[in-house]
Design a protein around this motif. Structure first.
Motif, mmCIF file in Angstrom:
data_model
loop_
_atom_site.group_PDB
_atom_site.id
_atom_site.type_symbol
_atom_site.label_atom_id
_atom_site.label_comp_id
_atom_site.label_asym_id
_atom_site.label_seq_id
_atom_site.Cartn_x
_atom_site.Cartn_y
_atom_site.Cartn_z
ATOM 1 N N GLU A 270 0.784 -1.232 0.000
ATOM 2 C CA GLU A 270 0.000 0.000 0.000
ATOM 3 C C GLU A 270 0.822 1.290 0.000
ATOM 4 N N THR A 271 1.929 1.341 0.717
ATOM 5 C CA THR A 271 2.671 2.599 0.748
ATOM 6 C C THR A 271 3.476 2.815 -0.527
ATOM 7 N N LEU A 274 1.022 4.193 -2.925
ATOM 8 C CA LEU A 274 0.778 5.628 -2.698
ATOM 9 C C LEU A 274 1.888 6.474 -3.314
ATOM 10 N N ASN A 275 3.130 6.045 -3.138
ATOM 11 C CA ASN A 275 4.244 6.787 -3.748
ATOM 12 C C ASN A 275 4.092 6.831 -5.263
ATOM 13 N N ARG A 285 7.227 2.901 2.289
ATOM 14 C CA ARG A 285 7.360 3.925 3.333
ATOM 15 C C ARG A 285 7.439 3.241 4.690
ATOM 16 N N LYS A 287 6.377 2.813 8.483
ATOM 17 C CA LYS A 287 5.149 3.080 9.236
ATOM 18 C C LYS A 287 5.434 2.942 10.718
ATOM 19 N N PRO A 291 -1.242 4.962 6.648
ATOM 20 C CA PRO A 291 -1.935 5.647 5.550
ATOM 21 C C PRO A 291 -3.320 6.161 5.936
ATOM 22 N N GLN A 294 -2.013 9.489 7.541
ATOM 23 C CA GLN A 294 -1.265 10.276 6.551
ATOM 24 C C GLN A 294 -0.968 9.364 5.362
ATOM 25 N N GLY A 295 -1.852 9.410 4.383
ATOM 26 C CA GLY A 295 -1.713 8.535 3.231
ATOM 27 C C GLY A 295 -1.393 9.289 1.963
ATOM 28 N N LEU A 296 -2.292 9.239 0.987
ATOM 29 C CA LEU A 296 -2.087 9.904 -0.291
ATOM 30 C C LEU A 296 -1.966 11.414 -0.102
ATOM 31 N N THR A 301 -6.317 8.302 4.276
ATOM 32 C CA THR A 301 -6.625 7.518 3.078
ATOM 33 C C THR A 301 -7.043 6.095 3.435
ATOM 34 N N ILE A 303 -7.169 2.515 1.999
ATOM 35 C CA ILE A 303 -6.629 1.689 0.917
ATOM 36 C C ILE A 303 -7.206 0.297 1.087
#
Length: 515
Positions: A270-271, A274-275, A285, A287, A291, A294-296, A301, A303
Motif C-alpha cells: 500500500e505505501t 501511494l508513492n 514507506r 510506518k 496511511p 497520513q496517506g495519499l 486515506t 486503501i
C-alpha cells in the motif's frame, strides 16, 4: 422477441478465442438473415462459454470454437438446441452450482457496461441505503459484517474506515489497490471486466462512510481491458449521477478516476502504491504514520483491495448479519478462490470460508491435470507457503492457515504434482524477491540475493546441512527485519519447502566409479 446471445469479453476468454467466436457468430447471423442482440459479458467457466437467452432461461455452450458456430446454428442453438458443446443452464453446471456467489453474483450474468442491467440485478441498492445513513452508521455496518481485507493482510475493513472517519482533515481519499500481481490471481480483473459498477458502488460507499470525496483505482498496466472497462464505467456512472457532487441526488460528493501502474510487484504494497500514485518511485514507506492518518498526499486515506470494496455493496444492501452468516471463526463472508497451476478444473470459485484445502484441490479442482499425485499446493501467491497433502485438512480461514505457518493472501492457489522440485521452488522465491525488491531495506534487498547464493550451494551439495541452517537464519532476518511483506513473507515459501519436503534438499546421489 429478439434473441440475446452472451459472448464473454473478459481477458481470459479473449485469450482463448472469444473474439473470433463473436465474429463467427455475427457472420452466421448475417448470412442466415437472423436478427439477434449480442451482449459481451464477463467470464464464468469453460471459456469461451456462449449463452443464449431462451423462454426457459439461459442455455450455455462451451468451450466454443469458431469452427463450432455453423453446427450450433444448425442445431437450433438460438432456442437452446442440443449440440456437442451444450452445457445446459449455467447455474446447474457443477463447478458453478457449488459456489456461493455474493461478490461475483452478477459477473458473467450482466452486460458489464449497462447501468440498467446492473440495477436490475440489485445494483445500487447498497449505495441508496448508505446515502440515507449517517457515516458512522455505515462504518458500523461494515465493521459488524466482519469483512476483512481480501488483498492478503486480512485486516478488518471497518477499523480502517473508522480511523479515516475519525481523523480530521479538509481532504480524504479512497484508494483501490487493483495491482493484482500475485501468481494464480485473477479475481480483481474478473470483477473490473465483468461487473465494474460494483467496485464503483463500493468505493462511493467508502467515500460516504469516511468523508472522502475523491477516489483512485490503481490498476496494473498488464490489464489493458480492465483499464478500458473501468474508464468507460466511471464515465457512465458520472453521467448517471452515481458519481459527482451529488451522489444519487444526495448532499454527498464523491468522484473517482483510474490510474495505471508501471508494473512493479512491490506497488501492490500500500505505501509503495501511494508513492507511485503521487508520481514518485514505488518504494516502501516506513510506518507509522499509517496511511489511514497520513496517506495519499499526506491526507487520511482508505486503501482497500478490489474484492474488499466490491463486497461492501451487498453488506449495505442485505445487512451485516446476512454477510456475517457466511464463513467461520473470524473469517466472515465469502472468498473468491482462484484455482490454477497443474489442476484439472481451474478457475474462480467463490465460497464461504471453511472448505478444507483438500476439498478445494481434490473435489473442486479435480486433482492434477497431469493425472499424477498432488505434491504441493502454494496458497497466497509467490509469497505463500507450500502445503503438502498432510495439511490438506486445513480449513480455508485466515487463522487456520496462520496456525500452520501459511497465509491465504489474495486466495490464489497453485497446484503442483509430484514432479515438482521444491528446492527449485524455494530458490525461485528468493530470486523473485531479489528481482522485485524496491531496494529500500537491507533484509529484503541483500537477504534475498544471499538466499539465492546459499540455495545454489545446497543444490551443488556444498555443506548442505550448514547452508540450510544459514538459509533458516536468513529467513528469520528477512521475516522480522523487512519493511514490508515482500521481504517479510518470502520466508514462507522457502521455509515451508525445507520443512515439508526435506528430501528435495538432499544432495543428489553421485556416481562412484567402479574400482
Amino acid at each position: 422477441m429478439i434473441p440475446r446471445i452472451y459472448i464473454p469479453a473478459d481477458s481470459g476468454a479473449l485469450a482463448l478465442g472469444a473474439e473470433k467466436v463473436a465474429r463467427a457468430i455475427e457472420k452466421e447471423l448475417k448470412e442466415r438473415g437472423v436478427e439477434a442482440k449480442i451482449v459481451r459479458n464477463g467470464s464464468y467457466f469453460l471459456e469461451p462459454m456462449v449463452e443464449v437467452a431462451t423462454a426457459e432461461g439461459r442455455v450455455a455452450y462451451g468451450p466454443v470454437k469458431p469452427s463450432d458456430v455453423k453446427s450450433l446454428f444448425d442445431s437450433g442453438f438460438l432456442k437452446g438446441g442440443h449440440h456437442k458443446r451444450w452445457l445446459g443452464a449455467p447455474d446447474k453446471i457443477p463447478f458453478l452450482a457449488k459456489q456461493t456467489r455474493l461478490t461475483f453474483a452478477r459477473c458473467g450474468v450482466i452486460d458489464p457496461l449497462s447501468l440498467d442491467s446492473y440495477k436490475s440485478h440489485g445494483g445500487l441498492r447498497g449505495l441508496q441505503n448508505a446515502v440515507a445513513m449517517a457515516p458512522a452508521d455505515v462504518v458500523n455496518q461494515v465493521t459488524e459484517s466482519g469483512l476483512r481485507g481480501r488483498g492478503g493482510a486480512g485486516f478488518p475493513t471497518g477499523i480502517k474506515w473508522k480511523t479515516v472517519l475519525d481523523t480530521n482533515s479538509e481532504r480524504k481519499y479512497i484508494v483501490c489497490n487493483a495491482d493484482e500481481g500475485d501468481s494464480a490471481t485473477f479475481a480483481d480483473r474478473m470483477i473490473m471486466e465483468g461487473d465494474p459498477f460494483v467496485l464503483i458502488e463500493g468505493m462511493a460507499i467508502a467515500g460516504i462512510a469516511t468523508g472522502a470525496t475523491k477516489g483512485f483505482v490503481y490498476i496494473r498496466s498488464e490489464y489493458p481491458h480492465a483499464v478500458a472497462t473501468m474508464n468507460k464505467a466511471v464515465a457512465i456512472a458520472r453521467k448517471a449521477g452515481v458519481l459527482g457532487v451529488n451522489v444519487l441526488g444526495s448532499p454527498n460528493a464523491f468522484d473517482m478516476e483510474i490510474r495505471v501502474g508501471a508494473g512493479a510487484y512491490v506497488c501492490g504494497e500500500e505505501t509503495s502504491l501511494l508513492n507511485s500514485l503521487e508520481g514518485k518511485r514505488g518504494v516502501v514507506r516506513a510506518k507509522p504514520p499509517l496511511p489511514a492518518i497520513q496517506g495519499l498526499f499526506g491526507k487520511p486515506t482508505v486503501i482497500n483491495n478490489v474484492i474488499s470494496l466490491a463486497s461492501v455493496p451487498i453488506i449495505m444492501d442485505k445487512g451485516a448479519a446476512y454477510y456475517k452468516d457466511f464463513g467461520m471463526g473470524r473469517s466472515r463472508g465469502t472468498i473468491p478462490i482462484q484455482i490454477a497451476g497443474n489442476v484439472k478444473h481451474g478457475g474462480l470459485f467463490e465460497t464461504a470460508f471453511g472448505l478444507t484445502l483438500g476439498e478445494i484441490v481434490d473435489e473442486i479442482g479435480g486433482g492434477t491435470a497431469s493425472g499424477r499425485p498432488v505434491k504441493a499446493v502454494q496458497v497466497g501467491g509467490p509469497l505463500g507457503a507450500y502445503f503438502p497433502r498432510a495439511l490438506f485438512d486445513t480449513p480455508f480461514d485466515y487463522e487456520a492457515f496462520a496456525a500452520k505457518d501459511g497465509l491465504i493472501g489474495h486466495a490464489g492457489i497453485t497446484v503442483f504434482d509430484d514432479s515438482a522440485d521444491m528446492m527449485k521452488q524455494a530458490r525461485f522465491a528468493m530470486e523473485f524477491c531479489a528481482i522485485e525488491s524496491c531496494g529500500k531495506c537491507t533484509p529484503c534487498r541483500i537477504g534475498s540475493t544471499r538466499g539465492m547464493e546459499v540455495l545454489d550451494k545446497v543444490a551443488a551439495g556444498i555443506e548442505a546441512e550448514k547452508n540450510l541452517a544459514l538459509v533458516t537464519d536468513l529467513c528469520n532476518t528477512m521475516k522480522f527485519g523487512s519493511l514490508c511483506a515482500l521481504g517479510g513473507f518470502t520466508p514462507y515459501p522457502v521455509m515451508s519447502s525445507i520443512t515439508h519436503f526435506p528430501e528435495d534438499f538432499k544432495p543428489a546421489p553421485t556416481r562412484v566409479a567402479a574400482e
